[in-house]
Design an enzyme around this catalytic site. Structure first.
Site, PDB file in Angstrom:
ATOM      1  N   TRP A   1     -74.547 -77.531 -12.834  1.00  0.00           N
ATOM      2  CA  TRP A   1     -75.594 -77.502 -13.861  1.00  0.00           C
ATOM      3  C   TRP A   1     -75.661 -76.153 -14.555  1.00  0.00           C
ATOM      4  O   TRP A   1     -76.328 -76.009 -15.576  1.00  0.00           O
ATOM      5  CB  TRP A   1     -76.961 -77.871 -13.259  1.00  0.00           C
ATOM      6  CG  TRP A   1     -77.564 -76.848 -12.342  1.00  0.00           C
ATOM      7  CD1 TRP A   1     -77.158 -76.522 -11.087  1.00  0.00           C
ATOM      8  CD2 TRP A   1     -78.723 -76.039 -12.595  1.00  0.00           C
ATOM      9  NE1 TRP A   1     -77.974 -75.557 -10.540  1.00  0.00           N
ATOM     10  CE2 TRP A   1     -78.949 -75.247 -11.442  1.00  0.00           C
ATOM     11  CE3 TRP A   1     -79.594 -75.899 -13.668  1.00  0.00           C
ATOM     12  CZ2 TRP A   1     -80.005 -74.333 -11.350  1.00  0.00           C
ATOM     13  CZ3 TRP A   1     -80.651 -74.991 -13.569  1.00  0.00           C
ATOM     14  CH2 TRP A   1     -80.843 -74.220 -12.420  1.00  0.00           C
ATOM     15  N   ASP A   2     -74.920 -75.185 -14.048  1.00  0.00           N
ATOM     16  CA  ASP A   2     -74.838 -73.867 -14.679  1.00  0.00           C
ATOM     17  C   ASP A   2     -74.433 -73.987 -16.153  1.00  0.00           C
ATOM     18  O   ASP A   2     -74.903 -73.230 -17.006  1.00  0.00           O
ATOM     19  CB  ASP A   2     -73.790 -72.995 -13.981  1.00  0.00           C
ATOM     20  CG  ASP A   2     -73.962 -72.906 -12.477  1.00  0.00           C
ATOM     21  OD1 ASP A   2     -74.675 -73.740 -11.906  1.00  0.00           O
ATOM     22  OD2 ASP A   2     -73.359 -72.009 -11.869  1.00  0.00           O
TER      23      ASP A   2
ATOM     24  N   GLU B   1     -82.510 -72.799  -3.424  1.00  0.00           N
ATOM     25  CA  GLU B   1     -81.811 -73.525  -2.362  1.00  0.00           C
ATOM     26  C   GLU B   1     -82.133 -72.982  -0.972  1.00  0.00           C
ATOM     27  O   GLU B   1     -81.579 -73.472   0.018  1.00  0.00           O
ATOM     28  CB  GLU B   1     -80.303 -73.492  -2.622  1.00  0.00           C
ATOM     29  CG  GLU B   1     -79.918 -74.289  -3.857  1.00  0.00           C
ATOM     30  CD  GLU B   1     -78.471 -74.088  -4.276  1.00  0.00           C
ATOM     31  OE1 GLU B   1     -77.955 -74.933  -5.019  1.00  0.00           O
ATOM     32  OE2 GLU B   1     -77.864 -73.072  -3.862  1.00  0.00           O
TER      33      GLU B   1
ATOM     34  N   LYS C   1     -84.341 -67.780  -3.327  1.00  0.00           N
ATOM     35  CA  LYS C   1     -82.961 -67.419  -3.665  1.00  0.00           C
ATOM     36  C   LYS C   1     -82.827 -67.085  -5.142  1.00  0.00           C
ATOM     37  O   LYS C   1     -82.137 -66.135  -5.511  1.00  0.00           O
ATOM     38  CB  LYS C   1     -82.028 -68.572  -3.302  1.00  0.00           C
ATOM     39  CG  LYS C   1     -80.561 -68.315  -3.605  1.00  0.00           C
ATOM     40  CD  LYS C   1     -79.703 -69.546  -3.293  1.00  0.00           C
ATOM     41  CE  LYS C   1     -78.246 -69.297  -3.617  1.00  0.00           C
ATOM     42  NZ  LYS C   1     -77.412 -70.507  -3.412  1.00  0.00           N
ATOM     43  N   GLN C   2     -83.456 -67.870  -5.998  1.00  0.00           N
ATOM     44  CA  GLN C   2     -83.325 -67.680  -7.442  1.00  0.00           C
ATOM     45  C   GLN C   2     -84.541 -68.262  -8.135  1.00  0.00           C
ATOM     46  O   GLN C   2     -85.352 -68.953  -7.529  1.00  0.00           O
ATOM     47  CB  GLN C   2     -82.063 -68.356  -7.966  1.00  0.00           C
ATOM     48  CG  GLN C   2     -82.108 -69.875  -7.908  1.00  0.00           C
ATOM     49  CD  GLN C   2     -80.785 -70.506  -8.280  1.00  0.00           C
ATOM     50  OE1 GLN C   2     -79.887 -70.588  -7.460  1.00  0.00           O
ATOM     51  NE2 GLN C   2     -80.663 -70.963  -9.510  1.00  0.00           N
TER      52      GLN C   2
END
Length: 772
Positions: A357-358, A488, A601-602
């Protein structure tokens, strides 16, 4: 953070050889041209720690999934872009000693990636065990002008001796993927041939049946003058070489120019590959190295003319953004809608080289603004052409009625990610694909795409969301159970705010597009609903009901969106309180400990605030940013850029700069101790976003391009170029103000800090600081 490479605005420089850092350097110095690429392995033998890698775009192998136990719906394989035949190899023997920097004494060493002209240059001086010293210069590049080819100019000069030097250019197809699940070799030999000054190896992938011919042709020069030479052919399994023995005089150079081509059966008939590679090698060898190098420089000059970002007064920041843009341009050119952008590009094997999906969330904005519209359109068409398989993927998980779940990882549309908490639960990827359609049409104005392709995808995605939610009798609302958000470090949680938010946005956007296409392209609309058996009244009513009754976790006391149910039950420790020795967490903590921690994580909630910023006031964005940012460890390469953009929006220029520097130099400085297995290519588009959308404040609102710039204190000025609906703009932000030049023949209206400015063709507008 490591300060290993020298700071230079146009180059990446390694001054001195540290074998412990070799694999990181191999990643950073990688080359590519959209069709092929390779890591910066040495041409000569190297017995030290290395990750050999050569890659041909679109060629992959379905490696058997390796799991402890099987679950219904698991993909059968993990698709991997293959480590292809090694075309760069040149074995070097000095008398009876092999040149190998792991065994020789390295007296000096310098390697530089010239990003302005697109080539890699390496110089070193080495001493063998017997005391013989040689100087070597190697220059190579993957041609942007002839994008199935590469060339090497390898020069060796005896320093303190004269005698026999043997050069053996080779092609080695007997290679492996380091990440092979069962240590399997993925290639079979089809045929090979070698003669006096050329040769090829043709290989076929197991299972998928791709065929690739890798061929070489070479010439020899002494003191820069072409010479006749004799060669002895060598053949082994999947391997050909030509052994050339030459008498070397002290101080006199010997040069081998090796031309190479990689041709795939994706583009040619398998039975004509050998002939075609020979034809292409003849063409480029007739050009010669110097002409090819000049063409390479011209091709890169053309690219830099349109997508360079200039940062004045901060060399480290300048080097970072150019490195990111350089790697993006090496990885994807947009000429082939069968290709996409792997997270590691041509720099390594990790993540399989497949599509994530990046692409939709991070890469599409870069290509929208820096390339012709067809490039971003091809990224969307890649997904449209895989819609059937996305529907099949959803069927495997029990969804019906044409619902589509796009894969988390794919090469051809088939899901091939084998971690259950990702494959089954990280379903927000569906939303990113819908968002890319929205992003593309609002930027380009290409509304026709919606009727031709986009709406069909949107309805299939919305059908998925309409089945994926659950009605909660207790809440009297719809809920989203058992998901993994962008963070994640949280798996199998309920009501991830971002996932629910993008799901509802998808439903709203689909209803909007249905109305638009129905009103403007009635015939196409009727054809589509017949094709997909769309019950407009019933399904639209279902979409609307979910939109009206969706549950979103929220904390009234803190006035923030909760990342998911129960997030505040975690011990609320901040990242600043973590000892440096315990990071990165993914390398230091058990997975159980990570899952129970508060650490992110992000960007997760913040990813939603970035996508849908117009739906929230500044106070809401600020509260959520101030809460979640201190809990984010940024152990995903996709994270710092989103934080940089939001920090800039909030006026926190210091924090925006901190995150920009982190995202732009992520691989150069090996922030997360993971550059050795490849660079983070897709997140590099986020670096561009951090400058253009962050510090430049660029947005599209109601079809108008707008800017709200912010200048970091360490920068004297910065400038970038963007294309928008036929106009080409150069935007420069300095202490004096914002200067926007329209370098096209089309008039355009832009907004700067909310005020409209009309810019005629080939004209400019200056908004002075005292006018803002």
């Amino acid at each position: 953070m490591k300060d290993y490479f020298k700071v230079d605005e146009w180059k990446i420089i390694e001054d001195g050889f540290d074998p412990h850092y070799n694999k990181v350097a191999e990643s950073v110095f990688s080359l590519g041209n959209g069709r092929m690429g390779q890591r910066a392995n040495f041409e000569e033998a190297y017995s030290g720690d290395t990750l050999q890698g050569n890659y041909v775009a679109g060629v992959y192998y379905p490696d058997k999934t390796r799991v402890g136990w099987w679950k219904n719906g698991y993909p059968e394989y993990f698709a991997k872009v293959l480590n292809a035949a090694n075309w760069i190899g040149i074995d070097v023997w000095i008398g009876d000693e092999q040149l190998d920097l792991a065994k020789c004494e390295v007296l000096n060493f310098r390697r530089e990636l010239n990003m302005k002209k697109g080539y890699l240059k390496r110089n070193f001086r080495a001493r063998t065990a017997s005391g013989k010293e040689v100087e070597v210069e190697a220059i190579r590049f993957c041609s942007m002008a002839d994008d199935e080819t590469g060339v090497i100019k390898y020069t060796i000069t005896p320093v303190n001796f004269e005698g026999e030097i043997t050069l053996t250019p080779f092609i080695d197809g007997d290679i492996v993927n380091k990440d092979s699940n069962y240590d399997e070799k993925f290639w079979d030999e089809v045929k090979k041939e070698v003669s006096h000054d050329n040769g090829f190896v043709q290989l076929r992938t197991k299972k998928t049946g791709f065929e690739v011919a890798t061929a070489m042709k070479f010439t020899v020069l002494q003191n820069g003058i072409p010479v006749e030479f004799e060669s002895a052919p060598v053949q082994k399994e999947k391997y050909i070489a030509a052994e050339i023995k030459l008498q070397a005089s002290q101080g006199q150079s010997i040069t081998l120019i090796k031309y190479a081509a990689n041709l795939s059966s994706q583009n040619y008939g398998a039975d004509e590959l050998a002939e075609k590679t020979a034809d292409i090698l003849t063409i480029i060898s007739n050009k010669g190295f110097d002409t090819m190098l000049a063409e390479q420089a011209a091709a890169w000059a053309d690219k830099w003319q349109y997508n360079d970002i200039i940062i004045e007064g901060d060399a480290a920041a300048q080097q970072g953004i150019r490195f990111n843009i350089f790697q993006l341009n090496q990885t994807y050119t947009g000429e082939d809608d069968r290709l996409n952008i792997g997270p590691k590009g041509f720099t390594g094997e990790k993540y399989g080289g497949s599509t994530y999906w990046d692409t939709e969330a991070y890469c599409v904005p870069f290509y929208l603004a820096t390339a012709e519209p067809k490039v971003a359109r091809n990224l969307l068409l890649y997904r449209y052409k895989q819609l059937g398989k996305a529907i099949d993927n959803a069927k495997l998980l029990g969804f019906k009625n044409g619902a589509a779940l796009y894969p988390m990882v794919t090469m051809d549309g088939t899901e091939c990610h084998n971690e259950w908490e990702i494959t089954f639960e990280e379903i927000h990827r569906n939303g990113a694909i819908a968002y890319a359609i929205y992003n593309y049409t609002r930027y380009t104005g290409d509304e026709a795409y919606l009727a031709d392709y986009g709406l069909e995808v949107l309805i299939a995605i919305s059908r998925f969301w309409a089945q994926r939610i659950t009605w909660s009798a207790e809440r009297n609302l719809y809920v989203m159970l058992g998901v993994t958000g962008p963070n994640e470090y949280e798996n199998n949680i309920n009501n991830n705010w971002y996932t629910s938010t993008i799901a509802i946005w998808c439903l709203k956007y689909t209803l909007e597009v249905i109305g638009k296409v129905k009103d403007t392209k009635a015939a196409k609309y009727n054809e589509l609903i017949g094709k997909i058996a769309f019950n407009e009244e019933m399904e639209c009513e279902r979409f609307a009901d979910i939109i009206a009754k969706m549950y979103f976790p929220y904390d009234d006391k803190l006035q923030i969106f909760l990342q998911q149910d129960g997030y505040l039950d975690k011990e609320q420790i901040l990242v600043k309180d973590l000892p440096a020795t315990e990071r990165p967490l993914v390398q230091k903590w058990s997975w159980d400990r990570i899952l129970r921690s508060v650490f992110i994580k992000q960007a997760d909630v913040l990813q939603g605030l970035y996508f849908f910023e117009d739906n929230y006031d500044m106070d809401t964005i600020r509260r959520n940013f101030n809460f979640y940012e201190p809990r984010t460890v940024h152990e995903s390469s996709l994270s710092p850029c989103v934080h940089a953009i939001l920090a800039a929006k909030l006026g926190d220029v210091d924090k925006a700069y901190e995150f920009y520097l982190r995202t732009s130099r992520l691989d150069i400085d090996d922030y997360n101790n993971d550059t050795d297995d490849g660079c983070h290519i897709t997140s590099m588009a986020g670096t561009w976003m951090a400058v253009v959308e962050g510090f430049g404040g660029m947005r599209v609102k109601d079809g108008v391009l707008s800017f709200n710039p912010l200048l970091p204190p360490k920068w004297n000025a910065f400038s970038f170029q963007v294309g928008f609906r036929g106009a080409l703009l150069n935007v420069r932000v300095s202490r004096e103000g914002i200067n926007i030049k329209n370098t096209s023949d089309q008039k355009i209206t832009v907004k700067v800090y909310g005020a409209a400015h009309n810019i005629n063709a080939n004209d400019a507008v200056l908004v002075k600081s005292n006018e803002i």
